[in-house]
Write an enzyme that holds these catalytic residues in place. Structure first.
Site, PDB file in Angstrom:
ATOM      1  N   VAL A   1      40.368   4.846   7.707  1.00 11.69           N
ATOM      2  CA  VAL A   1      40.319   5.497   9.019  1.00 11.69           C
ATOM      3  C   VAL A   1      39.533   4.687  10.050  1.00 11.69           C
ATOM      4  CG1 VAL A   1      40.640   7.834   8.097  1.00 11.69           C
ATOM      5  CG2 VAL A   1      38.308   6.937   8.424  1.00 11.69           C
TER       6      VAL A   1
ATOM      7  N   TYR B   1      23.757   8.772   9.173  1.00 13.95           N
ATOM      8  CA  TYR B   1      24.716   9.838   8.842  1.00 13.95           C
ATOM      9  C   TYR B   1      24.570  10.992   9.840  1.00 13.95           C
ATOM     10  CZ  TYR B   1      27.018  13.602   6.234  1.00 13.95           C
ATOM     11  OH  TYR B   1      27.833  14.638   5.868  1.00 13.95           O
ATOM     12  N   ALA B   2      23.331  11.423  10.054  1.00 12.43           N
ATOM     13  CA  ALA B   2      23.089  12.549  10.963  1.00 12.43           C
ATOM     14  C   ALA B   2      23.574  12.214  12.373  1.00 12.43           C
ATOM     15  CB  ALA B   2      21.603  12.896  10.975  1.00 12.43           C
TER      16      ALA B   2
ATOM     17  N   ILE C   1      27.215  20.812   0.170  1.00 12.51           N
ATOM     18  CA  ILE C   1      28.397  21.278  -0.563  1.00 12.51           C
ATOM     19  C   ILE C   1      28.489  20.482  -1.869  1.00 12.51           C
ATOM     20  CG2 ILE C   1      30.913  21.566  -0.463  1.00 12.51           C
ATOM     21  CD1 ILE C   1      29.399  23.183   1.718  1.00 12.51           C
TER      22      ILE C   1
END
Ligand code: NAI
Length: 248
Positions: free
Chosen positions: A63, A155-156, A188
């Site tokens: 992507v 990441y954040a 998750i």
């Protein structure tokens, strides 16, 4: 069947949340394109959903690479003539202290999580604008709202970017009947979190009012809602799925 005959592209559909979305969407009648960096994983997902119809497709795509994304979109157009739904699940995560964060790691994170979402969404929008309808769901994170604690600052930051991009795309897409939303999951249980140190998992779980990590299936259900006819007046929204970890 909430998505009967809809053409739905799920990036990162090879495993984790993306795979759960692919399974649920196929069960709800969608024709599912499973797009993943790992073609083997994408094919395995498709093998599991043929029971819900035989018009699914596995595509290899990075992507973060505009040429590969354009090729993926062209293949979808050629095969189905349209794209009704895009779910941007492809993503990476890394645990690294801010002070040790390298430029290369920063670039890679932003390339996959933020630029990848932009590239796939732009390619999808072109098709959706022609059809004057469509739905895009992006995957943000609670880390994008509060900063990275268990995960890296890069990441954040990428997930905060995803939330802002969601609102910009929602404003652009609205006149064309295109809705753009996001979900912001808390921790998750997928391969992304399986290697977290035990102490981190315990600390994280203790801070969640519902007392556990979420499942990929629970995130998939919320994404289905956002793509379904039940959510036709919802756009630009980021929906928390975090067991109460953050209530804002
Ligand atoms: P996962 O690691 O189980 O699955 C990620 C999938 O994305 C894999 O199939 C992988 O091959 C694919 N992928 C990675 N880089 C790619 C690329 N450049 N091009 C195409 N495909 C690529 O991860 P998980 O947990 O399912 O995460 C999915 C999304 O949800 C990610 O954006 C992640 O940041 C986000 N998220 C996950 C949380 C969690 O606790 N697991 C919490 C909040 C957000």
């Amino acid at each position: 069947m909430k998505l009967k005959e809809k053409v739905a592209v799920i990036t990162g559909g090879g495993k984790g949340i993306g795979k759960a979305v692919a399974l649920l969407f196929a069960r709800e009648g969608a024709q599912v394109v499973v797009a993943d960096l790992d073609l083997g994983l994408a094919r395995k997902t498709v093998e599991e959903i043929v029971q819900y119809g035989d018009n699914h497709l596995a595509i290899k795509v990075n992507v973060a690479n505009s040429a590969e994304v354009a090729e993926m979109a062209a293949r979808v157009k050629e095969t189905y003539g349209r794209m009704d739904i895009l779910v941007n699940c492809a993503g990476i995560c890394e645990i690294v202290p801010f002070i040790e964060l390298s430029e290369a790691a920063w670039d890679r994170m932003l390339d996959v999580n933020l630029k990848g979402t932009f590239l796939c969404s732009q390619a999808a929008m072109k098709m959706m604008m022609e059809a004057r309808s469509g739905s895009i769901v992006n995957i943000a994170s609670v880390a994008g709202k509060v900063g990275g604690l268990a995960v890296g600052a890069h990441y954040a930051a990428s997930k905060a970017g995803v939330m802002c991009l969601t609102m910009s795309m929602a404003k652009f897409g609205a006149p064309y009947g295109i809705r753009v939303n996001a979900v912001a999951p808390g921790p998750i249980a997928t391969d992304m979190t399986v290697d977290w140190p035990e102490a981190t998992k315990v600390a994280v779980t203790n801070s969640i009012p519902l007392g556990r990590m979420g499942t990929a299936e629970e995130v998939a259900e919320a994404i289905l809602f956002l793509c379904s006819p039940a959510a036709t007046f919802i756009t630009g929204e980021t929906l928390d799925i975090n067991g109460g970890l953050l209530m804002d």
